[in-house]
Design an enzyme around this catalytic site. Structure first.
Site, short mmCIF file in Angstrom:
data_model
loop_
_atom_site.label_atom_id
_atom_site.label_comp_id
_atom_site.label_asym_id
_atom_site.label_seq_id
_atom_site.Cartn_x
_atom_site.Cartn_y
_atom_site.Cartn_z
N ARG A 258 1.62 33.49 19.25
CA ARG A 258 0.97 34.51 18.44
C ARG A 258 -0.08 33.83 17.56
O ARG A 258 0.25 33.19 16.58
CB ARG A 258 2.02 35.24 17.58
CG ARG A 258 1.40 36.09 16.50
CD ARG A 258 2.42 36.97 15.80
NE ARG A 258 3.62 36.32 15.35
CZ ARG A 258 3.74 35.62 14.22
NH1 ARG A 258 2.69 35.40 13.45
NH2 ARG A 258 4.89 35.11 13.88
N HIS A 262 2.21 37.88 12.09
CA HIS A 262 3.19 38.79 12.71
C HIS A 262 2.69 40.23 12.59
O HIS A 262 2.68 40.98 13.55
CB HIS A 262 4.54 38.64 12.02
CG HIS A 262 5.56 39.64 12.46
ND1 HIS A 262 6.13 39.62 13.71
CD2 HIS A 262 6.09 40.71 11.83
CE1 HIS A 262 6.97 40.62 13.83
NE2 HIS A 262 6.97 41.31 12.70
N TYR A 271 4.65 29.35 6.97
CA TYR A 271 5.74 28.83 7.80
C TYR A 271 5.27 28.06 9.03
O TYR A 271 6.10 27.60 9.82
CB TYR A 271 6.67 29.98 8.23
CG TYR A 271 6.00 31.15 8.91
CD1 TYR A 271 5.69 31.13 10.27
CD2 TYR A 271 5.66 32.30 8.18
CE1 TYR A 271 5.09 32.20 10.89
CE2 TYR A 271 5.05 33.38 8.80
CZ TYR A 271 4.78 33.33 10.15
OH TYR A 271 4.16 34.41 10.76
#
Length: 361
Positions: A258, A262, A271
């Site tokens: 990705r 998100h 992260y």
């Protein structure tokens, strides 16, 4: 059959071209014309342009939260090349390209992310279920549809999707169990894009891979390079044939990345590292397919001109969606016999938002 060679217990991954567009498994190269390859690249490019513009519209305050698709286009368009008109598509929420291939318009997708109920009314897309945000709940629906297909002895297949994090949901295991027991014609795709929001696959499961989860349910499973259009095309071709001929379901793990957040409410810099993102850029599905086409001498695209053409089309469809009126009755009036206070407050806030949005024009 590729399911035998790429046994998930051996953690082997189906890959046909490398990151530089070189064919590394000519014996597995699918029977696909140069014209189809060229159209597939354009479809992937349109999805990327539309996706990037959708993020921009959201950042401008013209659309609600949106889940970016960038980096996963090869999975979507390969499925779009294989799925038939009478097949069913049961999406999660990050399958824009498959939905477009099935006949859903960007206008309808924009309507959905603008909170308009008409965004789930796909006028020219038969057998497509609405976008599903609750994680995993679409999979039992897919199995139920598959059971009805088998019961009626129809030659159709159900294509359904979930993310890597969704494999930890009970719905995932229940759906695969029933699919295996009933031997229904369902092709399950796990889009393993490495993160379930901020949780990496390494802490999501101790399994060798995600495709291996198929073994417990007695169905074929395969791990595929999700950024390799040809590998995904072959996997979908053989998986759908397996399902369509009464042999039961298949589980595909499409290993991808990705590239964006998100959703537009997420900050991936919290992260994951820039180094990781740069490494995965080398596996960009559009770039890999383009390099293959250049090596084959079938690259005939003016990217700048095509980009401008697609941007105009996407802008047109977004403006059309933006100007569609809202029916607050459809959104709020049919949930309870008597509207509770919290829902009434939401309705008032929504009315205020629409008033603000109208005053901006």
């Amino acid at each position: 059959m590729i399911f035998e060679e790429f046994n998930p217990m051996e953690d082997r991954m189906l890959r046909i071209i490398d990151n530089d567009g070189n064919v590394i498994r000519p014996d597995l190269f699918p029977d696909i014309s140069d014209d189809t390859i060229a159209e597939a690249w354009k479809a992937m490019f349109f999805e990327r342009v539309a996706d990037e513009m959708a993020v921009s519209f959201q950042r401008q305050g013209r659309m609600f939260t949106y889940p970016p698709n960038k980096g996963q286009e090869a999975i979507h368009i390969a499925a779009g090349e294989v799925i038939r008109e009478n097949d069913w598509l049961v999406p999660a929420f990050r399958e824009v390209g498959v939905m477009l291939a099935k006949g859903v318009s960007m206008k309808e997708i924009f309507l959905y992310y603008n909170g308009n109920e008409q965004g789930s009314n796909f006028k020219n897309a038969p057998r497509v279920l609405p976008i599903n945000v609750p994680i995993g709940t679409q999979l039992p629906h897919a199995v139920g549809i598959g059971y009805s297909i088998k019961y009626r002895k129809e030659p159709d297949v159900v294509f359904t999707y979930i993310g890597d994090g969704g494999t930890s949901e009970g719905d995932f295991s229940e759906a695969l169990n029933f699919a295996g027991v009933w031997q229904v014609p369902v092709v399950f795709t796990i889009q393993n894009n490495q993160y379930a929001i901020s949780v990496p696959v390494s802490t999501q499961t101790r399994s060798l891979n995600l495709a291996v989860k198929s073994i417990a349910f007695g169905i074929p499973g395969i791990k595929v390079d999700g950024n390799d259009f040809f590998a995904m095309y072959l996997a979908y071709q053989q998986a759908s044939e397996h399902a369509r001929t009464g042999k039961g379901p298949v589980l595909i793990e499409a290993v991808t990345y990705r590239c964006g957040a998100h959703t537009t409410s997420d900050d991936p810099t919290r992260y994951r590292t820039r180094e990781e993102e740069e490494k995965w850029k080398l596996s960009d599905p559009l770039l890999r397919l383009k390099m293959y086409m250049e090596k084959r001498g079938i690259w005939r695209v003016n990217e700048d001109e095509l980009s401008e053409c697609y941007k105009k089309e996407v802008e047109k469809q977004f403006v059309e969606a933006e100007n569609v009126g809202y029916s607050l009755e459809e959104v709020f009036e049919y949930n309870y016999a008597e509207m509770p206070d919290d829902l009434r407050r939401q309705k008032e806030e929504y009315q205020q938002f629409l008033l603000w949005k109208g005053n901006r024009k």
